[in-house]
Design an enzyme around this catalytic site. Structure first.
Site, mmCIF file in Angstrom:
data_model
loop_
_atom_site.group_PDB
_atom_site.id
_atom_site.type_symbol
_atom_site.label_atom_id
_atom_site.label_comp_id
_atom_site.label_asym_id
_atom_site.label_seq_id
_atom_site.Cartn_x
_atom_site.Cartn_y
_atom_site.Cartn_z
ATOM 1 N N TYR A 1 6.030 -0.906 -8.398
ATOM 2 C CA TYR A 1 4.920 -0.678 -7.460
ATOM 3 C C TYR A 1 4.077 -1.948 -7.456
ATOM 4 O O TYR A 1 4.415 -2.938 -8.104
ATOM 5 C CB TYR A 1 4.089 0.530 -7.929
ATOM 6 C CG TYR A 1 3.099 1.049 -6.903
ATOM 7 C CD1 TYR A 1 3.515 1.468 -5.645
ATOM 8 C CD2 TYR A 1 1.730 1.124 -7.197
ATOM 9 C CE1 TYR A 1 2.612 1.951 -4.705
ATOM 10 C CE2 TYR A 1 0.817 1.615 -6.262
ATOM 11 C CZ TYR A 1 1.269 2.018 -5.034
ATOM 12 O OH TYR A 1 0.360 2.500 -4.108
ATOM 13 N N ARG B 1 -0.148 5.060 -5.444
ATOM 14 C CA ARG B 1 0.821 6.155 -5.399
ATOM 15 C C ARG B 1 1.758 6.169 -6.607
ATOM 16 O O ARG B 1 2.629 7.025 -6.705
ATOM 17 C CB ARG B 1 1.614 6.098 -4.083
ATOM 18 C CG ARG B 1 0.704 6.279 -2.859
ATOM 19 C CD ARG B 1 1.466 6.550 -1.603
ATOM 20 N NE ARG B 1 2.087 7.856 -1.577
ATOM 21 C CZ ARG B 1 1.454 8.990 -1.282
ATOM 22 N NH1 ARG B 1 0.177 8.984 -0.989
ATOM 23 N NH2 ARG B 1 2.108 10.121 -1.274
ATOM 24 N N TRP C 1 -5.488 3.573 4.613
ATOM 25 C CA TRP C 1 -5.467 2.650 3.467
ATOM 26 C C TRP C 1 -5.141 1.225 3.871
ATOM 27 O O TRP C 1 -5.657 0.270 3.292
ATOM 28 C CB TRP C 1 -4.437 3.124 2.423
ATOM 29 C CG TRP C 1 -4.772 4.455 1.864
ATOM 30 C CD1 TRP C 1 -4.205 5.659 2.195
ATOM 31 C CD2 TRP C 1 -5.800 4.762 0.898
ATOM 32 N NE1 TRP C 1 -4.807 6.684 1.489
ATOM 33 C CE2 TRP C 1 -5.773 6.166 0.684
ATOM 34 C CE3 TRP C 1 -6.705 3.982 0.188
ATOM 35 C CZ2 TRP C 1 -6.652 6.800 -0.205
ATOM 36 C CZ3 TRP C 1 -7.574 4.612 -0.703
ATOM 37 C CH2 TRP C 1 -7.541 6.003 -0.892
HETATM 38 N N1 GSH Z 1 5.205 8.654 1.073
HETATM 39 C C1 GSH Z 1 5.546 7.441 0.377
HETATM 40 C C2 GSH Z 1 5.357 7.643 -1.129
HETATM 41 O O1 GSH Z 1 4.564 8.502 -1.512
HETATM 42 O O2 GSH Z 1 6.043 6.974 -1.910
HETATM 43 C C3 GSH Z 1 4.669 6.332 0.903
HETATM 44 C C4 GSH Z 1 5.118 4.986 0.362
HETATM 45 C C5 GSH Z 1 4.238 3.873 0.898
HETATM 46 O O3 GSH Z 1 3.748 3.910 2.044
HETATM 47 N N2 GSH Z 1 4.069 2.842 0.075
HETATM 48 C C6 GSH Z 1 3.255 1.729 0.446
HETATM 49 C C7 GSH Z 1 4.131 0.538 0.751
HETATM 50 O O4 GSH Z 1 5.235 0.410 0.246
HETATM 51 C C8 GSH Z 1 2.344 1.363 -0.712
HETATM 52 S S1 GSH Z 1 1.250 2.680 -1.110
HETATM 53 N N3 GSH Z 1 3.603 -0.364 1.572
HETATM 54 C C9 GSH Z 1 4.234 -1.603 1.896
HETATM 55 C C10 GSH Z 1 5.024 -1.551 3.165
HETATM 56 O O5 GSH Z 1 5.095 -0.494 3.822
HETATM 57 O O6 GSH Z 1 5.568 -2.603 3.526
#
Ligand code: GSH
Length: 199
Positions: free
Chosen positions: A8, A14, A104
Site C-alpha cells: 500500500y 485502506r 479522497w
Molecule cells: N475498493 C478498493 C479497496 O478497498 O481496496 C479501492 C482501492 C483503491 O481505490 N485504492 C487506491 C488506489 O490504488 C488507494 S486508497 N489509488 C491509486 C490509483 O487508483 O491509481
C-alpha cells in the site's frame, strides 16, 4: 504459516484494517509502503491497478475488505457463527459506504474541504446514531468478543476524528468502543509503533 506481503502507500488508509488484523493475530508480514513517485511505474504491474494488495505465498489478493475478511477468518475475528459473520460484514460495509462518500482523491483543496465539511456535518450524524443504536450497551458490535467490525470502526473513526475532533461527542458508547479496541495490548502496541501519517 504463509508468507505475507501487504502493499500500500505510506498511509493508514485502506490498508490499516489489515495491519490491525495482522497485529492482533501476531502474524508476521511485510508491510511494504510504496513511494507515491514510483506508483505510475508499479500500477500497470498490479492486477486491477489498485492497492492495497496482499500476497499470500505469491498469490495476489486485491480489495482491502476481501483481504481483511480473509485475515479476520484466519484469526477468528470474523464472528463466531454465520449470522455473526454476516452482521460483522454488514457493519463493515455500512462504515465503508460512509467512508466512500468522501472525495479522497479530489485535487482542488477548496472543493475537497467543502465536500468533507458537508459530509462530516450533514451525513455523519445519521451514521453515528445508527451505529450507536446497533451497539447499544453491548461491549462489542457483534457477539461476545471483538470482531473486525470493531477494528474497522476504530480505524475509520480515527481518520474521521482527525478531520472533526468533536464528531462523536454525542456518542460516548462509540467513543468507549474505540478505547476498548485501542486498549487491546497488540493494537495498543501497533498504534504506538506504526509510522505516523495524516490519514
Ligand atoms: N475498493 C478498493 C479497496 O478497498 O481496496 C479501492 C482501492 C483503491 O481505490 N485504492 C487506491 C488506489 O490504488 C488507494 S486508497 N489509488 C491509486 C490509483 O487508483 O491509481
Amino acid at each position: 504459516m504463509p508468507n505475507y506481503k501487504l502493499t500500500y502507500f505510506n498511509l493508514r488508509g485502506r490498508a490499516e484494517i489489515c495491519r490491525y488484523l495482522f497485529a492482533y493475530a501476531g502474524i508476521k508480514y511485510e508491510d511494504h509502503r510504496l513511494e507515491g513517485a514510483d506508483w505510475p511505474k508499479i500500477k500497470p504491474t498490479i492486477p486491477f491497478g489498485k492497492v492495497p494488495i496482499l500476497e499470500v505465498d505469491g498469490v495476489i489478493i486485491h480489495q482491502s475488505l476481501a483481504i481483511a475478511r480473509y485475515l479476520a477468518r484466519e484469526s477468528g475475528l470474523a464472528g463466531q457463527t454465520p449470522v455473526e459473520q454476516a452482521l460483522a460484514d454488514a457493519i463493515v460495509d455500512t462504515i465503508d459506504d460512509f467512508m466512500m462518500l468522501f472525495p479522497w482523491a479530489e485535487k482542488n483543496q477548496d472543493v475537497k474541504e467543502k465536500a468533507f465539511n458537508d459530509i462530516l456535518t450533514n451525513k455523519a450524524p445519521e451514521l453515528l446514531k445508527d451505529l450507536d443504536t446497533f451497539l447499544g450497551d453491548k461491549k462489542w458490535f457483534v457477539g461476545k468478543s471483538v470482531t473486525w467490525a470493531d477494528f474497522y470502526w476504530d480505524v475509520c473513526s480515527t481518520t474521521l476524528l482527525s478531520y472533526k475532533a468533536d464528531l462523536a461527542d454525542k456518542y460516548p458508547r462509540l467513543l468507549a468502543l474505540r478505547d476498548r479496541v485501542e486498549a487491546l495490548p497488540a493494537i495498543a502496541a501497533w498504534i504506538q509503533k506504526r509510522p505516523k501519517t495524516a490519514i
